[in-house]
Design a protein around this motif. Structure first.
Motif, PDB file in Angstrom:
ATOM      1  N   ASN A  51       0.771  -1.097   0.305  1.00  0.00           N
ATOM      2  CA  ASN A  51       0.189   0.003   0.309  1.00  0.00           C
ATOM      3  C   ASN A  51       0.870   1.647  -0.102  1.00  0.00           C
ATOM      4  OD1 ASN A  51      -2.421  -1.360  -0.274  1.00  0.00           O
ATOM      5  ND2 ASN A  51      -2.677  -1.550   1.686  1.00  0.00           N
ATOM      6  N   PHE A  52       1.741   1.139   0.439  1.00  0.00           N
ATOM      7  CA  PHE A  52       2.540   2.519   0.509  1.00  0.00           C
ATOM      8  C   PHE A  52       3.212   2.840  -0.785  1.00  0.00           C
ATOM      9  CE2 PHE A  52       7.025   3.329   1.002  1.00  0.00           C
ATOM     10  CZ  PHE A  52       7.057   5.510   1.766  1.00  0.00           C
ATOM     11  N   MET A  53       4.090   1.402  -0.876  1.00  0.00           N
ATOM     12  CA  MET A  53       4.478   1.739  -2.767  1.00  0.00           C
ATOM     13  C   MET A  53       3.730   2.119  -3.598  1.00  0.00           C
ATOM     14  SD  MET A  53       7.226  -0.436  -3.050  1.00  0.00           S
ATOM     15  CE  MET A  53       7.658  -0.449  -4.200  1.00  0.00           C
ATOM     16  N   ARG A  54       2.036   1.975  -3.831  1.00  0.00           N
ATOM     17  CA  ARG A  54       1.066   2.459  -4.380  1.00  0.00           C
ATOM     18  C   ARG A  54       1.164   3.923  -3.907  1.00  0.00           C
ATOM     19  NH1 ARG A  54      -1.504  -0.061  -8.517  1.00  0.00           N
ATOM     20  NH2 ARG A  54      -3.600   0.783  -8.859  1.00  0.00           N
ATOM     21  N   ALA A  55       0.341   3.967  -3.069  1.00  0.00           N
ATOM     22  CA  ALA A  55       0.647   5.442  -2.576  1.00  0.00           C
ATOM     23  C   ALA A  55       1.894   6.097  -2.772  1.00  0.00           C
ATOM     24  CB  ALA A  55      -0.095   6.260  -0.982  1.00  0.00           C
ATOM     25  N   GLN A  56       2.992   6.470  -2.998  1.00  0.00           N
ATOM     26  CA  GLN A  56       4.258   6.485  -2.818  1.00  0.00           C
ATOM     27  C   GLN A  56       4.248   7.003  -4.971  1.00  0.00           C
ATOM     28  OE1 GLN A  56       7.240   8.559  -1.788  1.00  0.00           O
ATOM     29  NE2 GLN A  56       5.988   8.279   0.339  1.00  0.00           N
ATOM     30  N   TYR A  57       3.776   5.845  -5.837  1.00  0.00           N
ATOM     31  CA  TYR A  57       4.138   6.190  -7.029  1.00  0.00           C
ATOM     32  C   TYR A  57       2.076   7.161  -7.212  1.00  0.00           C
ATOM     33  CZ  TYR A  57       3.688   5.441 -11.368  1.00  0.00           C
ATOM     34  OH  TYR A  57       3.375   5.413 -12.766  1.00  0.00           O
ATOM     35  N   MET A  58       1.330   7.200  -6.479  1.00  0.00           N
ATOM     36  CA  MET A  58       0.585   7.847  -7.059  1.00  0.00           C
ATOM     37  C   MET A  58       0.983   9.364  -6.792  1.00  0.00           C
ATOM     38  SD  MET A  58      -1.653   5.845  -8.794  1.00  0.00           S
ATOM     39  CE  MET A  58      -1.312   4.596  -8.694  1.00  0.00           C
ATOM     40  N   ALA A  59       1.629   9.751  -5.880  1.00  0.00           N
ATOM     41  CA  ALA A  59       1.598  11.074  -5.243  1.00  0.00           C
ATOM     42  C   ALA A  59       3.233  11.867  -6.205  1.00  0.00           C
ATOM     43  CB  ALA A  59       2.108  11.332  -3.593  1.00  0.00           C
ATOM     44  N   LYS A  60       4.154  10.499  -5.858  1.00  0.00           N
ATOM     45  CA  LYS A  60       5.253  10.948  -6.690  1.00  0.00           C
ATOM     46  C   LYS A  60       5.776  10.106  -7.637  1.00  0.00           C
ATOM     47  CE  LYS A  60       7.459  12.770  -2.477  1.00  0.00           C
ATOM     48  NZ  LYS A  60       7.734  11.658  -1.960  1.00  0.00           N
ATOM     49  N   GLY A  61       4.819  10.021  -9.101  1.00  0.00           N
ATOM     50  CA  GLY A  61       5.024   9.226  -9.940  1.00  0.00           C
ATOM     51  C   GLY A  61       5.824   8.237  -9.819  1.00  0.00           C
ATOM     52  N   ASP A  62       6.544   8.060  -9.197  1.00  0.00           N
ATOM     53  CA  ASP A  62       7.869   7.231  -9.152  1.00  0.00           C
ATOM     54  C   ASP A  62       8.324   5.624  -8.025  1.00  0.00           C
ATOM     55  OD1 ASP A  62      10.243   7.303 -10.405  1.00  0.00           O
ATOM     56  OD2 ASP A  62      11.435   9.088  -8.784  1.00  0.00           O
ATOM     57  N   SER A  63       8.804   4.703  -8.074  1.00  0.00           N
ATOM     58  CA  SER A  63       8.532   3.407  -6.910  1.00  0.00           C
ATOM     59  C   SER A  63       9.636   3.529  -6.306  1.00  0.00           C
ATOM     60  CB  SER A  63       8.439   2.002  -8.314  1.00  0.00           C
ATOM     61  OG  SER A  63       7.782   2.205  -8.557  1.00  0.00           O
ATOM     62  N   PRO A  64       8.859   3.619  -5.084  1.00  0.00           N
ATOM     63  CA  PRO A  64       9.997   3.837  -4.118  1.00  0.00           C
ATOM     64  C   PRO A  64      11.374   2.923  -4.725  1.00  0.00           C
ATOM     65  CG  PRO A  64       8.174   3.762  -3.306  1.00  0.00           C
ATOM     66  CD  PRO A  64       7.652   3.440  -4.637  1.00  0.00           C
ATOM     67  N   SER A  65      12.662   3.875  -3.583  1.00  0.00           N
ATOM     68  CA  SER A  65      13.458   2.902  -3.280  1.00  0.00           C
ATOM     69  C   SER A  65      13.256   1.588  -2.252  1.00  0.00           C
ATOM     70  CB  SER A  65      15.176   2.925  -3.210  1.00  0.00           C
ATOM     71  OG  SER A  65      14.758   3.950  -2.619  1.00  0.00           O
ATOM     72  N   VAL A  66      14.790   0.635  -2.070  1.00  0.00           N
ATOM     73  CA  VAL A  66      14.507   0.025  -0.461  1.00  0.00           C
ATOM     74  C   VAL A  66      14.647   1.084   0.368  1.00  0.00           C
ATOM     75  CG1 VAL A  66      15.414  -2.044   0.835  1.00  0.00           C
ATOM     76  CG2 VAL A  66      15.069  -2.210  -1.464  1.00  0.00           C
ATOM     77  N   ARG A  67      15.913   1.666   0.606  1.00  0.00           N
ATOM     78  CA  ARG A  67      15.957   2.822   1.457  1.00  0.00           C
ATOM     79  C   ARG A  67      14.901   3.543   1.543  1.00  0.00           C
ATOM     80  NH1 ARG A  67      19.041   8.031   1.682  1.00  0.00           N
ATOM     81  NH2 ARG A  67      19.811   8.158   4.061  1.00  0.00           N
ATOM     82  N   LEU A  68      14.207   4.246   1.020  1.00  0.00           N
ATOM     83  CA  LEU A  68      12.624   5.199   0.879  1.00  0.00           C
ATOM     84  C   LEU A  68      11.549   4.112   1.485  1.00  0.00           C
ATOM     85  CD1 LEU A  68      11.443   8.076   0.708  1.00  0.00           C
ATOM     86  CD2 LEU A  68      10.416   7.247  -0.775  1.00  0.00           C
ATOM     87  N   LEU A  69      11.209   3.215   1.425  1.00  0.00           N
ATOM     88  CA  LEU A  69      10.986   1.754   2.058  1.00  0.00           C
ATOM     89  C   LEU A  69      10.635   1.925   4.025  1.00  0.00           C
ATOM     90  CD1 LEU A  69       9.806  -0.570  -0.348  1.00  0.00           C
ATOM     91  CD2 LEU A  69       8.348   0.496   0.498  1.00  0.00           C
ATOM     92  N   GLY A  70      12.529   1.368   4.168  1.00  0.00           N
ATOM     93  CA  GLY A  70      12.731   1.403   5.806  1.00  0.00           C
ATOM     94  C   GLY A  70      12.561   2.745   5.732  1.00  0.00           C
TER      95      GLY A  70
END
Lengths: 105, 155
Positions: A51-70
């Protein structure tokens, strides 16, 4: 362009199996894609990441990295790799129906 | 399956900022792809995992043609620090972690971290001189045993 059928719907995917049109994704597809990627059981912790991945992608247009996830998903790096041993950002992006992350970090 | 990489061993042999980052990026990137990864620190690369030194890694300002700067200028007192500071700010602006943070993160990804015994002996170091993420001090023979069946990347 190859296509796959998830939860009874035909979706367009790239050569690497990632969704071409993230808007075609529905929650019912996630467990099927997960199983295909070697994640047999989507637990609430998996969902938190997806869900976090998807929300970030929808907000920023970019898929998050592992570092951002962490840093920001509420799931630490160690646990991310336990949940998704074959690459957390990559697998979670696939399961979330968003493009493959292109960050080098 | 023959065209996928399943395992890598990354060797870091240099102790400068520009000598350490590439190996860390290769190792972290391998884990992100689900590839089994070991990091092996040798010679001046040991500074990257040295408790006292890993926060003070410098960019080489002398003998580094990549900086496109006159050699005599690079040798000026404080020049390495200034160039390092400049580079670190730039790295941070791209959201790339500092060396200590990066190494901690890579250890969390499940990568193995090892120090080279010959270099540890050469610099008269001990296990306690290294950060906690370092699992062991190993010989070159042990390194090859651990690296068996995978790719080896020397940096």
């Amino acid at each position: 362009m190859p296509s796959r059928s998830y939860a009874g719907v035909d979706v367009e995917v790239g050569e690497d199996g990632f969704f071409v049109h993230p808007e075609q994704w529905t929650e019912e597809m996630a467990p099927v894609i997960a199983k295909e990627s070697g994640v047999d059981d989507l637990t609430p912790r998996h969902w938190q990441v997806v869900n976090f991945m998807r929300a970030q992608y929808m907000a920023k247009g970019d898929s998050p990295s592992v570092r951002l996830l962490g840093k920001a998903s509420g799931v630490p790096v160690k646990e991310l790799y336990e949940l998704f041993p074959k690459g957390p950002a990559k697998l979670a992006a696939k399961i979330a129906g968003i493009p493959k992350p292109r960050s080098c970090i | 399956m023959g065209d996928t990489i399943e395992k890598v061993s990354v060797i870091i042999s240099k102790g400068s900022l520009d000598g350490i980052y590439p190996g860390l990026i290769m190792a972290n990137g391998a884990r992100a792809e689900g590839i089994e990864t070991n990091l092996f620190f040798t010679f001046f690369g040991l500074d990257a995992i040295n408790r006292k030194r890993h926060e003070h890694i410098k960019l080489a300002s002398v003998g580094n043609p990549g900086l496109h700067m006159a050699t005599w200028l690079g040798g000026f007192p404080g020049m390495a620090s200034i160039m390092t500071h400049y580079m670190e700010r730039h790295i941070e602006s791209l959201d790339i972690p500092s060396i200590p943070e990066f190494i901690e993160m890579i250890a969390d990804t499940g990568a193995g971290m090892y120090a080279c015994k010959a270099s540890v002996d050469l610099f008269r170091l001990e296990k306690d001189d290294f950060i906690d993420q370092v699992q062991d001090i190993i010989t070159v023979g042990e390194f090859y045993e651990r690296a068996a069946g995978g790719e080896i990347i020397f940096t």
